[in-house]
Design a protein around this motif. Structure first.
Motif, short mmCIF file in Angstrom:
data_model
loop_
_atom_site.label_atom_id
_atom_site.label_comp_id
_atom_site.label_asym_id
_atom_site.label_seq_id
_atom_site.Cartn_x
_atom_site.Cartn_y
_atom_site.Cartn_z
N LEU A 194 23.95 49.16 40.48
CA LEU A 194 23.39 47.64 40.50
C LEU A 194 23.50 47.05 39.04
N VAL A 195 24.13 46.13 38.91
CA VAL A 195 24.58 45.59 37.42
C VAL A 195 24.45 44.08 37.46
N TRP A 196 23.45 43.42 36.71
CA TRP A 196 23.57 41.86 36.60
C TRP A 196 23.96 41.56 35.42
N ILE A 197 25.23 40.41 35.50
CA ILE A 197 25.66 40.20 34.22
C ILE A 197 25.47 38.54 34.22
N ALA A 198 24.98 38.03 32.87
CA ALA A 198 25.27 36.58 32.79
C ALA A 198 25.93 36.25 31.66
N TYR A 242 26.45 42.71 40.81
CA TYR A 242 27.45 43.87 41.11
C TYR A 242 26.94 44.97 41.44
N LEU A 243 27.53 45.54 42.55
CA LEU A 243 26.97 47.02 42.97
C LEU A 243 28.31 47.76 42.83
N PHE A 244 28.04 48.72 41.61
CA PHE A 244 29.35 49.72 41.37
C PHE A 244 28.97 51.00 41.92
N GLY A 245 29.69 51.81 41.42
CA GLY A 245 29.44 53.40 42.11
C GLY A 245 28.47 54.39 41.52
N ILE A 267 32.17 55.27 34.32
CA ILE A 267 32.85 54.14 35.20
C ILE A 267 31.97 52.87 35.35
N ASN A 268 30.77 53.07 35.54
CA ASN A 268 29.97 51.78 35.82
C ASN A 268 29.72 51.11 34.46
N ILE A 269 29.82 51.84 33.17
CA ILE A 269 29.87 51.14 31.86
C ILE A 269 31.04 50.28 31.86
N ASP A 270 32.43 51.15 32.06
CA ASP A 270 33.57 50.29 31.93
C ASP A 270 33.68 49.33 32.71
N ARG A 271 33.19 49.43 34.16
CA ARG A 271 33.35 48.22 35.10
C ARG A 271 32.73 47.14 34.73
N SER A 272 31.48 47.33 34.25
CA SER A 272 30.47 46.69 33.72
C SER A 272 30.94 45.60 32.63
N SER A 284 30.91 47.29 48.82
CA SER A 284 31.48 46.40 47.91
C SER A 284 31.75 45.02 48.39
N ALA A 285 31.42 44.94 49.80
CA ALA A 285 31.64 43.76 50.68
C ALA A 285 33.07 43.11 50.52
#
Lengths: 415, 415
Positions: free
Chosen positions: A369-373, A385-388, A393-398, B106-107
């Motif tokens: 789970l990642v929140w971005i503003a 977002y809900l990544f894996g 990979i979560n760091i890269d995708r975020s 991921s919806a």
């Protein structure tokens, strides 16, 4: 014209070095319309080398060989090549003088092993190597062309650029080949494929579409062959425009660039300043931006606030926000973004807070789970977002999701 | 036992990506005593794939195949493999459930193209892929073993480590092979080679020493083959001890780890906290540390202060210090380190300021000049470095030099 590459050397086969030469050679050949059919990596064993040469020359017109020519390996490879080409070795006077001059400069003693670097196949044209002691060799044999080069990357590149590419350009039967790369963001590979399925299905037979995904980013590559180069360019440009219209904001650029480069250029040109407030990305967004030359003109800095105390101190996140919503929440990232925008005195600020994993998840707030503003001129956008489950990979995708949100707001606010 | 690797995909043959998978796979196989005979990269064309499989299985007992299994490429490769193995495809229920769960999470809408990811060769054992939608497949065919995996590096690595390596270890005819890796820091490759030249010269014929340098870090790998595995381990352990005694503080670990992991473990065990204040490294040190799981227990955060204003605001660097000495100076990094230590309330703080390049140098402060300070319990150490002209390498070398300075002080202050 078909080309194959053979790399000789145990280093690649034990995983000690990564073969970067083949990709570089393929790029150079592609740029002049020559297609690489196969790359083979074999060990320093005579039988393996001979089998690889035999098979490659059966499939291709030109065989490029790299590696196996250093002073300590000289004998095996050159003797094997001499056997394969059914010729002898001769000591080349010009190469010998060059090797001697290198040793004279370095004041190291010159040994017979070094002199043997000047031995070349007696039926070759020498591809002189100003950058080192091992020369390249160009051999025509039974209707096929063999180009033999040392494996040290800067020596190989020098010989390729100075000796090999100019000569290959004279071959008549190069097939026009054109690549056009598109950078897309904020859309997964499958969903992208679905969106442009009809465009892909309608591609003529001589144009091929490839998907090249990385976390958060997908590159599309159109490869067109045959006919006239200018016609290929015109055709692919039309297709790029179709894709652009279809995918809208997800179309980042009609060239092979990166999202952070697009953002740097966009902000630099408009005199805009950026800062980041990073929790789970741990400085990765700042690192991506500052990896680019000239980023200091648009990047003020980052508050990497791993602890709640630092979120309050550097970004003015309120204690009550953290108490009632937690560090990973829409409310917290909104305050982080606004705090960064205010304290760093910038036009735009990105804030990220999430649970990168592998530990630290709860049923309500799982790993991934990642929140971005993103705080812009007229708005603060926030998205969860809900990544894996994979931390890296979560760091890269975020990071890419945050940059994509910034890119959207930049474009919306600068129409 | 002989193994070959086949990579499938145009990306490698046009030079768009470098094949890093093969080297990684070769390393893993070597570590369990399996030798890679050849690596072949072929295009996404059925005939090329079938010829490569035929030739590789003629030479080797086990053929590892990567690439060509993404959702958009599914059809060509899997249909080709089905033809080669003379079998059909079946939709695997467990894989389908997994793919569906990924999409549910991921919806995103799930398409038929995604469902087809669950189609596997009907004579294979599925190598389940928790990290993505494309499963691996293990096929026994005409006395040979084929291991087919997706080309996305983190998915392939996961399948290799979790599914393939454990199963390959059960093969009987592996040759005893033992690797022992040493991590060194703060010393260049040539200087290190000079220091241990006599140890290297005295190595028995069956033990090989390899240098694996990265910016700021050199790994040494001893590879011993033949005879009894326990004897090989005892022999290499003795040599590791010799090298350790010889190089002192530059010996970081007698295993394949990283400097940031050593620091995380050291600080975690002692309840020590770290912060960084980064200018030219742009968050890279924070990124290296936060890439490690569990780093939140010892890392408070980072002030990435690209501008002078932020150096003053977040780190209390004095205006007069910047005016008289400049941002890239011993005085400034000392103040940055102390400011970070105080403001982040940590035991140790690293500060870096330099000119990463390619522009921004002056005759007095050229590109590559980097000042680093580390504030510890009883001292602030500061040191100036002159690195090269490459921005990316300067950032890497600065980061590793800073971490090495921290490592030295941690060890000195916790004897």
């Amino acid at each position: 014209m078909q080309v194959e590459i053979i790399t000789i050397g145990d280093e690649i086969l034990i995983g000690q070095i990564i073969d970067t030469n083949s990709a570089w050679i393929a790029q150079q050949l592609n740029a002049i319309g020559i297609h690489v059919k196969q790359v083979s990596s074999v060990a320093d064993y005579p039988a393996d080398i001979i089998v690889a040469l035999t098979l490659a020359s059966g499939r291709a017109d030109v065989v490029l060989v790299t590696g196996g020519l250093g002073p300590t390996k000289d004998d095996v490879t050159k003797q094997t090549l001499a056997a394969y080409f059914d010729c002898g070795l001769r000591r080349d006077a010009k190469v010998l003088a060059h090797v001697e001059s290198i040793f004279a400069r370095s004041a190291r003693p010159m040994l017979e092993i070094n002199r043997r670097q000047a031995d070349v196949l007696d039926k070759c044209d020498v591809l002189f190597n100003e950058m080192g002691t091992a020369p390249g060799m160009w051999v025509s044999h039974k209707g096929k062309t063999y180009i033999i080069m040392p494996g040290v990357p800067f020596e190989m590149k020098h010989i390729m650029l100075e000796r090999v590419i100019p000569r290959l350009k004279q071959f008549e039967d190069r097939k026009p080949l054109w690549h056009h790369t598109i950078l897309t963001g904020g859309i997964g590979e499958s969903y992208l494929a679905e969106k442009i399925a009809d465009i892909e299905a309608a591609l003529p037979h001589h144009i091929h579409l490839a998907y090249l995904p990385k976390p958060g980013i997908v590159r599309l590559r159109l490869s067109a062959t045959g006919g006239d180069l200018n016609a290929l360019k015109a055709e692919t440009t039309t297709i790029v425009q179709q894709i652009k219209q279809r995918i809208g904001i997800h179309f980042l650029a009609g060239e092979d660039t990166s999202l952070e480069q697009l953002i740097r250029d966009f902000m630099q040109q408009r005199g805009l300043l950026l800062a980041t407030a990073e929790s789970c990305t741990g400085g990765n967004i700042a690192k991506l931006i500052t990896a680019l030359p000239g980023s200091s003109s648009m990047f003020e800095g980052s508050a990497v606030t791993y602890s709640n105390a630092m979120k309050m101190k550097l970004l003015d996140v309120k204690q009550e926000t953290l108490d009632s919503h937690g560090a990973v929440s829409e409310q917290t990232v909104r305050e982080m973004a606004l705090g960064a925008q205010r304290n760093f005195k910038v036009d735009y600020a990105i804030a990220v807070s999430g649970i990168a994993g592998p530990d630290g998840g709860t049923p309500e707030k799982p790993v991934g789970l990642v929140w971005i503003a993103v705080a812009g001129k007229t708005q603060v956008a926030a998205h969860g977002y809900l990544f894996g489950h994979d931390r890296a990979i979560n760091i890269d995708r975020s990071s890419m999701a945050a940059l994509f949100m910034l890119w959207q707001i930049l474009n919306a606010e600068h129409k």
